[in-house]
Design a protein around this motif. Structure first.
Motif, PDB file in Angstrom:
ATOM      1  N   LEU A 250       0.854  -1.182   0.000  1.00  0.00           N
ATOM      2  CA  LEU A 250       0.000   0.000   0.000  1.00  0.00           C
ATOM      3  C   LEU A 250       0.893   1.236   0.000  1.00  0.00           C
ATOM      4  O   LEU A 250       1.556   1.527   0.999  1.00  0.00           O
ATOM      5  CB  LEU A 250      -0.902   0.001   1.236  1.00  0.00           C
ATOM      6  CG  LEU A 250      -1.917   1.149   1.317  1.00  0.00           C
ATOM      7  CD1 LEU A 250      -2.993   1.000   0.250  1.00  0.00           C
ATOM      8  CD2 LEU A 250      -2.557   1.212   2.710  1.00  0.00           C
ATOM      9  N   PRO A 251       0.941   1.991  -1.103  1.00  0.00           N
ATOM     10  CA  PRO A 251       1.788   3.186  -1.151  1.00  0.00           C
ATOM     11  C   PRO A 251       1.338   4.220  -0.121  1.00  0.00           C
ATOM     12  O   PRO A 251       0.158   4.282   0.254  1.00  0.00           O
ATOM     13  CB  PRO A 251       1.583   3.712  -2.579  1.00  0.00           C
ATOM     14  CG  PRO A 251       1.058   2.545  -3.358  1.00  0.00           C
ATOM     15  CD  PRO A 251       0.249   1.749  -2.379  1.00  0.00           C
ATOM     16  N   ALA A 252       2.271   5.049   0.304  1.00  0.00           N
ATOM     17  CA  ALA A 252       1.983   6.026   1.349  1.00  0.00           C
ATOM     18  C   ALA A 252       0.851   6.972   0.955  1.00  0.00           C
ATOM     19  O   ALA A 252       0.015   7.328   1.790  1.00  0.00           O
ATOM     20  CB  ALA A 252       3.244   6.823   1.685  1.00  0.00           C
ATOM     21  N   ALA A 253       0.815   7.404  -0.305  1.00  0.00           N
ATOM     22  CA  ALA A 253      -0.242   8.319  -0.735  1.00  0.00           C
ATOM     23  C   ALA A 253      -1.617   7.667  -0.591  1.00  0.00           C
ATOM     24  O   ALA A 253      -2.585   8.314  -0.167  1.00  0.00           O
ATOM     25  CB  ALA A 253      -0.005   8.764  -2.176  1.00  0.00           C
ATOM     26  N   LYS A 254      -1.723   6.400  -0.948  1.00  0.00           N
ATOM     27  CA  LYS A 254      -2.982   5.681  -0.801  1.00  0.00           C
ATOM     28  C   LYS A 254      -3.304   5.465   0.681  1.00  0.00           C
ATOM     29  O   LYS A 254      -4.471   5.522   1.085  1.00  0.00           O
ATOM     30  CB  LYS A 254      -2.912   4.344  -1.529  1.00  0.00           C
ATOM     31  CG  LYS A 254      -4.191   3.513  -1.471  1.00  0.00           C
ATOM     32  CD  LYS A 254      -5.322   4.165  -2.252  1.00  0.00           C
ATOM     33  CE  LYS A 254      -5.092   4.083  -3.736  1.00  0.00           C
ATOM     34  NZ  LYS A 254      -6.288   4.557  -4.498  1.00  0.00           N
ATOM     35  N   ALA A 255      -2.271   5.225   1.491  1.00  0.00           N
ATOM     36  CA  ALA A 255      -2.479   5.064   2.929  1.00  0.00           C
ATOM     37  C   ALA A 255      -3.082   6.329   3.532  1.00  0.00           C
ATOM     38  O   ALA A 255      -3.964   6.263   4.394  1.00  0.00           O
ATOM     39  CB  ALA A 255      -1.159   4.718   3.617  1.00  0.00           C
ATOM     40  N   GLU A 256      -2.627   7.495   3.083  1.00  0.00           N
ATOM     41  CA  GLU A 256      -3.223   8.752   3.551  1.00  0.00           C
ATOM     42  C   GLU A 256      -4.663   8.869   3.062  1.00  0.00           C
ATOM     43  O   GLU A 256      -5.565   9.247   3.826  1.00  0.00           O
ATOM     44  CB  GLU A 256      -2.416   9.941   3.052  1.00  0.00           C
ATOM     45  CG  GLU A 256      -3.021  11.271   3.472  1.00  0.00           C
ATOM     46  CD  GLU A 256      -2.340  12.476   2.838  1.00  0.00           C
ATOM     47  OE1 GLU A 256      -2.887  13.585   2.969  1.00  0.00           O
ATOM     48  OE2 GLU A 256      -1.277  12.304   2.200  1.00  0.00           O
ATOM     49  N   GLU A 257      -4.890   8.551   1.792  1.00  0.00           N
ATOM     50  CA  GLU A 257      -6.242   8.639   1.223  1.00  0.00           C
ATOM     51  C   GLU A 257      -7.217   7.753   1.988  1.00  0.00           C
ATOM     52  O   GLU A 257      -8.381   8.129   2.216  1.00  0.00           O
ATOM     53  CB  GLU A 257      -6.196   8.237  -0.248  1.00  0.00           C
ATOM     54  CG  GLU A 257      -7.533   8.268  -0.962  1.00  0.00           C
ATOM     55  CD  GLU A 257      -7.434   7.748  -2.383  1.00  0.00           C
ATOM     56  OE1 GLU A 257      -8.412   7.139  -2.865  1.00  0.00           O
ATOM     57  OE2 GLU A 257      -6.366   7.921  -3.015  1.00  0.00           O
ATOM     58  N   TRP A 258      -6.768   6.578   2.401  1.00  0.00           N
ATOM     59  CA  TRP A 258      -7.621   5.627   3.122  1.00  0.00           C
ATOM     60  C   TRP A 258      -7.779   5.966   4.602  1.00  0.00           C
ATOM     61  O   TRP A 258      -8.585   5.363   5.288  1.00  0.00           O
ATOM     62  CB  TRP A 258      -7.047   4.215   2.992  1.00  0.00           C
ATOM     63  CG  TRP A 258      -7.302   3.587   1.662  1.00  0.00           C
ATOM     64  CD1 TRP A 258      -7.810   4.178   0.537  1.00  0.00           C
ATOM     65  CD2 TRP A 258      -7.055   2.217   1.312  1.00  0.00           C
ATOM     66  NE1 TRP A 258      -7.894   3.263  -0.490  1.00  0.00           N
ATOM     67  CE2 TRP A 258      -7.436   2.052  -0.042  1.00  0.00           C
ATOM     68  CE3 TRP A 258      -6.538   1.136   2.006  1.00  0.00           C
ATOM     69  CZ2 TRP A 258      -7.326   0.833  -0.705  1.00  0.00           C
ATOM     70  CZ3 TRP A 258      -6.417  -0.084   1.356  1.00  0.00           C
ATOM     71  CH2 TRP A 258      -6.812  -0.237   0.010  1.00  0.00           C
ATOM     72  N   GLY A 259      -6.995   6.903   5.111  1.00  0.00           N
ATOM     73  CA  GLY A 259      -7.067   7.237   6.529  1.00  0.00           C
ATOM     74  C   GLY A 259      -6.216   6.346   7.409  1.00  0.00           C
ATOM     75  O   GLY A 259      -6.370   6.357   8.632  1.00  0.00           O
ATOM     76  N   LEU A 260      -5.285   5.603   6.817  1.00  0.00           N
ATOM     77  CA  LEU A 260      -4.403   4.745   7.599  1.00  0.00           C
ATOM     78  C   LEU A 260      -3.356   5.575   8.341  1.00  0.00           C
ATOM     79  O   LEU A 260      -2.923   5.192   9.432  1.00  0.00           O
ATOM     80  CB  LEU A 260      -3.711   3.731   6.689  1.00  0.00           C
ATOM     81  CG  LEU A 260      -2.910   2.627   7.375  1.00  0.00           C
ATOM     82  CD1 LEU A 260      -3.849   1.616   8.020  1.00  0.00           C
ATOM     83  CD2 LEU A 260      -1.976   1.922   6.390  1.00  0.00           C
TER      84      LEU A 260
END
Length: 263
Positions: A171-181
């Motif tokens: 899970l790339p960091a940008a997607k992790a931010e988008e998902w709220g991780l």
């Protein structure tokens, strides 16, 4: 104390703990667990510490458990992984969750397995653009430990948690931010500057109020509304008598910057 697998400093209220086995992507060994435990004991014992910053050396944050530290030959007797969780990983997560101060994690590279969930045990997670999170346990026939099965569904919901845990995909960091991780994904070159700026902010903040906020938010997962309202009243009663509340009000009235003591 001299450390071999971590770097640890305390300066101006900021404790910085850097996992320092870059040649092994900062993966955990028993020696690293012992040194991290010792560093966290120092954080708890030192009243001058107002914030903890956790990061990794080199190109990774943490690749989880060093499998060479508990290699198992095919056909050989298994190892008690439950004992490892109970002795090392579970206490580590509990300590980070209950520290009476903010814990920032600066994920500078890959965070895999226990390394991913170690980051998620922190209060605020910043990640470099090139960083990624991998729940690699399924590739070894294991479950997401280090609090992963608790944190993932709470942060991203059951569907995404299940996908991350069962598939073990990056899970790339940008997607992790988008998902709220995580809290924020930042350009690689800005990661540590932003982490240090945040730590500096917390070092001058009303630490006791932040610690109570942390406790209250964590308690909300199991409390009823009535229980949570009662907890809020109890905490506000105590904080209303604190130096930092009086100082915050006085600074607001005087139109000046507050000088919080963290007590």
């Amino acid at each position: 104390m001299t450390y071999e697998t971590i770097q640890f400093t305390i300066d101006n209220g900021i404790a910085t703990l850097t996992l320092n086995r870059p040649e092994r992507l900062n993966s955990f060994t028993q020696a690293m667990h012992t040194e991290v435990r010792a560093a966290l004991d120092r954080v708890q014992a030192d009243d001058s510490v107002r914030v903890l910053l956790l990061t990794g050396a080199g190109r990774a944050f943490c690749a989880g458990q060093d499998l060479n530290d508990r290699a198992v030959e095919p056909g050989a007797p298994g190892v008690d992984l439950g004992e490892s969780v109970e002795r090392y990983y579970a206490p580590l997560v509990k300590t980070l969750r209950t520290l009476p101060l903010p814990v920032i994690c600066a994920v500078n590279g890959v965070a895999a397995g226990a390394g991913a969930n170690l980051a998620l045990a922190c209060d605020i997670v910043l990640a470099a653009q090139s960083a990624s999170f991998i729940e690699a346990f399924s590739k070894l026939g294991l479950i997401p430990d280090t609090g992963g099965t608790w944190a993932l569904p709470r942060l991203v919901g059951p569907a995404r948690a299940m996908g991350l845990a069962l598939l073990g995909e990056r899970l790339p960091a940008a997607k992790a931010e988008e998902w709220g991780l995580i809290w924020r994904c930042v350009p690689d070159a800005e990661l540590m500057n932003e982490a240090i700026a945040m730590a500096t902010h917390f070092a001058g903040a009303p630490t006791k109020g932040l610690a109570y906020t942390k406790r209250a938010l964590l308690a909300s997962w199991t409390n009823t509304l009535d229980q949570q309202l009662a907890l809020e009243a109890q905490m506000m009663r105590e904080l209303g008598h604190s130096h930092d509340y009086r100082e915050g009000v006085a600074a607001f009235i005087d139109k000046r910057q507050p000088r919080f003591q963290g007590k």
